[in-house]
Design a protein around this motif. Structure first.
Motif, PDB file in Angstrom:
ATOM      1  N   PHE A   1      -2.079  -9.637  -0.199  1.00 15.22           N
ATOM      2  CA  PHE A   1      -0.773 -10.260  -0.403  1.00 15.22           C
ATOM      3  C   PHE A   1       0.242  -9.703   0.581  1.00 15.22           C
ATOM      4  CE2 PHE A   1      -1.012  -6.625  -3.234  1.00 15.22           C
ATOM      5  CZ  PHE A   1       0.218  -5.988  -3.087  1.00 15.22           C
ATOM      6  N   GLU A   2       1.381 -10.408   0.693  1.00 12.10           N
ATOM      7  CA  GLU A   2       2.490  -9.965   1.537  1.00 12.10           C
ATOM      8  C   GLU A   2       3.717  -9.720   0.678  1.00 12.10           C
ATOM      9  OE1 GLU A   2       3.174 -12.640   4.799  1.00 12.10           O
ATOM     10  OE2 GLU A   2       1.404 -11.922   5.865  1.00 12.10           O
ATOM     11  N   LEU A   3       4.528  -8.765   1.126  1.00 12.89           N
ATOM     12  CA  LEU A   3       5.742  -8.367   0.424  1.00 12.89           C
ATOM     13  C   LEU A   3       6.950  -8.446   1.337  1.00 12.89           C
ATOM     14  CD1 LEU A   3       4.703  -4.868  -0.983  1.00 12.89           C
ATOM     15  CD2 LEU A   3       5.137  -6.874  -2.364  1.00 12.89           C
ATOM     16  N   LYS A   4       8.077  -8.828   0.777  1.00 11.40           N
ATOM     17  CA  LYS A   4       9.361  -8.592   1.436  1.00 11.40           C
ATOM     18  C   LYS A   4       9.766  -7.201   0.949  1.00 11.40           C
ATOM     19  CE  LYS A   4      14.094 -10.102   1.954  1.00 11.40           C
ATOM     20  NZ  LYS A   4      15.137 -11.006   1.470  1.00 11.40           N
ATOM     21  N   LEU A   5       9.793  -6.251   1.863  1.00 12.48           N
ATOM     22  CA  LEU A   5      10.002  -4.846   1.497  1.00 12.48           C
ATOM     23  C   LEU A   5      11.426  -4.593   1.028  1.00 12.48           C
ATOM     24  CD1 LEU A   5       8.073  -3.253   4.485  1.00 12.48           C
ATOM     25  CD2 LEU A   5       7.208  -3.752   2.192  1.00 12.48           C
ATOM     26  N   SER A   6      11.547  -3.784  -0.019  1.00 13.57           N
ATOM     27  CA  SER A   6      12.882  -3.458  -0.525  1.00 13.57           C
ATOM     28  C   SER A   6      13.375  -2.107  -0.039  1.00 13.57           C
ATOM     29  CB  SER A   6      12.910  -3.515  -2.057  1.00 13.57           C
ATOM     30  OG  SER A   6      11.971  -2.628  -2.601  1.00 13.57           O
ATOM     31  N   ASP A   7      12.467  -1.242   0.435  1.00 12.03           N
ATOM     32  CA  ASP A   7      12.866   0.083   0.913  1.00 12.03           C
ATOM     33  C   ASP A   7      11.888   0.544   1.994  1.00 12.03           C
ATOM     34  OD1 ASP A   7      13.742   2.661   1.338  1.00 12.03           O
ATOM     35  OD2 ASP A   7      13.367   3.353  -0.709  1.00 12.03           O
TER      36      ASP A   7
ATOM     37  N   GLU B   1      -8.211  -1.400 -10.138  1.00 13.91           N
ATOM     38  CA  GLU B   1      -6.862  -1.918 -10.052  1.00 13.91           C
ATOM     39  C   GLU B   1      -6.388  -1.919  -8.603  1.00 13.91           C
ATOM     40  OE1 GLU B   1      -7.636   0.651 -12.164  1.00 13.91           O
ATOM     41  OE2 GLU B   1      -7.740  -0.555 -13.979  1.00 13.91           O
ATOM     42  N   ILE B   2      -5.463  -2.819  -8.298  1.00 10.64           N
ATOM     43  CA  ILE B   2      -4.803  -2.848  -7.002  1.00 10.64           C
ATOM     44  C   ILE B   2      -3.404  -2.281  -7.221  1.00 10.64           C
ATOM     45  CG2 ILE B   2      -3.945  -4.285  -5.111  1.00 10.64           C
ATOM     46  CD1 ILE B   2      -5.976  -6.440  -6.074  1.00 10.64           C
ATOM     47  N   PHE B   3      -2.991  -1.370  -6.351  1.00 12.25           N
ATOM     48  CA  PHE B   3      -1.661  -0.773  -6.416  1.00 12.25           C
ATOM     49  C   PHE B   3      -0.918  -1.114  -5.133  1.00 12.25           C
ATOM     50  CE2 PHE B   3      -4.483   1.761  -9.017  1.00 12.25           C
ATOM     51  CZ  PHE B   3      -3.772   1.899 -10.194  1.00 12.25           C
ATOM     52  N   THR B   4       0.363  -1.352  -5.240  1.00 12.74           N
ATOM     53  CA  THR B   4       1.127  -1.691  -4.045  1.00 12.74           C
ATOM     54  C   THR B   4       1.612  -0.419  -3.347  1.00 12.74           C
ATOM     55  OG1 THR B   4       2.945  -2.982  -3.156  1.00 12.74           O
ATOM     56  CG2 THR B   4       3.303  -2.002  -5.305  1.00 12.74           C
ATOM     57  N   PRO B   5       1.424  -0.324  -2.030  1.00 11.86           N
ATOM     58  CA  PRO B   5       1.837   0.871  -1.295  1.00 11.86           C
ATOM     59  C   PRO B   5       3.354   1.045  -1.187  1.00 11.86           C
ATOM     60  CG  PRO B   5       0.308  -0.462   0.001  1.00 11.86           C
ATOM     61  CD  PRO B   5       0.693  -1.257  -1.190  1.00 11.86           C
ATOM     62  N   MET B   6       4.098  -0.060  -1.249  1.00 17.30           N
ATOM     63  CA  MET B   6       5.554  -0.024  -1.101  1.00 17.30           C
ATOM     64  C   MET B   6       6.182  -1.020  -2.067  1.00 17.30           C
ATOM     65  SD  MET B   6       5.854   0.192   3.075  1.00 17.30           S
ATOM     66  CE  MET B   6       7.629   0.385   3.100  1.00 17.30           C
ATOM     67  N   ALA B   7       7.436  -0.785  -2.398  1.00 13.04           N
ATOM     68  CA  ALA B   7       8.165  -1.686  -3.299  1.00 13.04           C
ATOM     69  C   ALA B   7       8.595  -2.940  -2.553  1.00 13.04           C
ATOM     70  CB  ALA B   7       9.388  -0.969  -3.857  1.00 13.04           C
ATOM     71  N   GLY B   8       8.622  -4.060  -3.282  1.00 11.58           N
ATOM     72  CA  GLY B   8       9.087  -5.296  -2.687  1.00 11.58           C
ATOM     73  C   GLY B   8       8.789  -6.493  -3.554  1.00 11.58           C
ATOM     74  N   THR B   9       9.065  -7.659  -3.008  1.00 12.61           N
ATOM     75  CA  THR B   9       8.840  -8.929  -3.698  1.00 12.61           C
ATOM     76  C   THR B   9       7.685  -9.647  -3.015  1.00 12.61           C
ATOM     77  OG1 THR B   9      11.203  -9.076  -4.163  1.00 12.61           O
ATOM     78  CG2 THR B   9       9.924 -11.094  -4.406  1.00 12.61           C
ATOM     79  N   VAL B  10       6.729 -10.105  -3.803  1.00 13.59           N
ATOM     80  CA  VAL B  10       5.567 -10.817  -3.266  1.00 13.59           C
ATOM     81  C   VAL B  10       6.031 -12.152  -2.692  1.00 13.59           C
ATOM     82  CG1 VAL B  10       3.312 -11.821  -3.800  1.00 13.59           C
ATOM     83  CG2 VAL B  10       4.032  -9.694  -4.935  1.00 13.59           C
ATOM     84  N   THR B  11       5.731 -12.365  -1.413  1.00 13.54           N
ATOM     85  CA  THR B  11       6.128 -13.606  -0.743  1.00 13.54           C
ATOM     86  C   THR B  11       4.944 -14.522  -0.458  1.00 13.54           C
ATOM     87  OG1 THR B  11       5.982 -12.515   1.414  1.00 13.54           O
ATOM     88  CG2 THR B  11       8.159 -12.588   0.342  1.00 13.54           C
ATOM     89  N   GLU B  12       3.750 -13.947  -0.429  1.00 15.37           N
ATOM     90  CA  GLU B  12       2.563 -14.743  -0.125  1.00 15.37           C
ATOM     91  C   GLU B  12       1.340 -14.033  -0.675  1.00 15.37           C
ATOM     92  OE1 GLU B  12       0.349 -16.671   3.805  1.00 15.37           O
ATOM     93  OE2 GLU B  12       2.325 -15.762   4.021  1.00 15.37           O
ATOM     94  N   ILE B  13       0.362 -14.825  -1.119  1.00 21.45           N
ATOM     95  CA  ILE B  13      -0.930 -14.270  -1.517  1.00 21.45           C
ATOM     96  C   ILE B  13      -2.007 -14.943  -0.677  1.00 21.45           C
ATOM     97  CG2 ILE B  13      -0.223 -13.632  -3.860  1.00 21.45           C
ATOM     98  CD1 ILE B  13      -1.727 -16.131  -4.847  1.00 21.45           C
TER      99      ILE B  13
END
Length: 165
Positions: A138-144, A104-116
């Motif tokens: 992938f890329e994320l717009k970080l929420s925190d 599985e892939i886990f995200t290191p930080m919370a956010g919204t996926v903006t690009e894969i």
């Protein structure tokens, strides 16, 4: 020429670069490029599950570490999150399948996926060959952004993986 190379290399602030063989760094331009690539690597943060994230402002780029891709073996299939998907820190967001296993892939930080990275979907082996550059996921717009404090820097991560072997 050697003194020039050492001057440019030492200006990067990385002791490791002082031991770079002369045939690897053939010009001042190459020395600067080498410095930049090492500095980029030093700006990554890691999880205990072997994902990395590099942060630029409010955006994070995520991938798996060289250690993880080595343990996983040749990646043959990638399932990535969808653009616009909201991810929680440490949440499962995809899957990598290799000739050895699935992970599985886990995200290191919370956010919204903006690009894969569509390139890894088409050519999963990029994750093995270039885990820190072309093999990002992938890329994320970080929420925190304060969650970054909970991740390991490169030195801490290297110590962590030494304890695993």
């Amino acid at each position: 020429m050697a003194a020039c190379i050492l001057k440019n290399v030492s200006s990067c602030g990385f002791k490791l670069l002082l031991h770079t063989p002369r045939h690897v760094v053939k010009s001042n331009i190459r020395a600067r490029q080498f410095c930049v690539s090492v500095k980029v690597l030093a700006d990554r943060y890691y999880t205990d599950k072997h994902e990395w994230i590099s942060v630029d402002g409010n955006t994070g780029r995520v991938g798996i570490s060289d250690y993880a891709q080595d343990k996983l073996g040749e990646v043959v299939y990638v399932q990535l999150p969808e653009i616009g998907q909201e991810l929680e820190r440490d949440g499962e967001c995809g899957c990598l399948e290799s000739v050895k296993a699935a992970s599985e892939i886990f995200t290191p930080m919370a956010g919204t996926v903006t690009e894969i990275n569509h390139l890894v979907s088409d050519t999963p082996k990029l994750i093995n060959d270039h885990p820190y550059s072309k093999g990002w996921l992938f890329e994320l717009k970080l929420s925190d952004s304060s969650q970054l404090k909970e991740l390991k820097n490169e030195d801490q991560y290297n110590e962590y993986i030494k304890s695993l072997d």
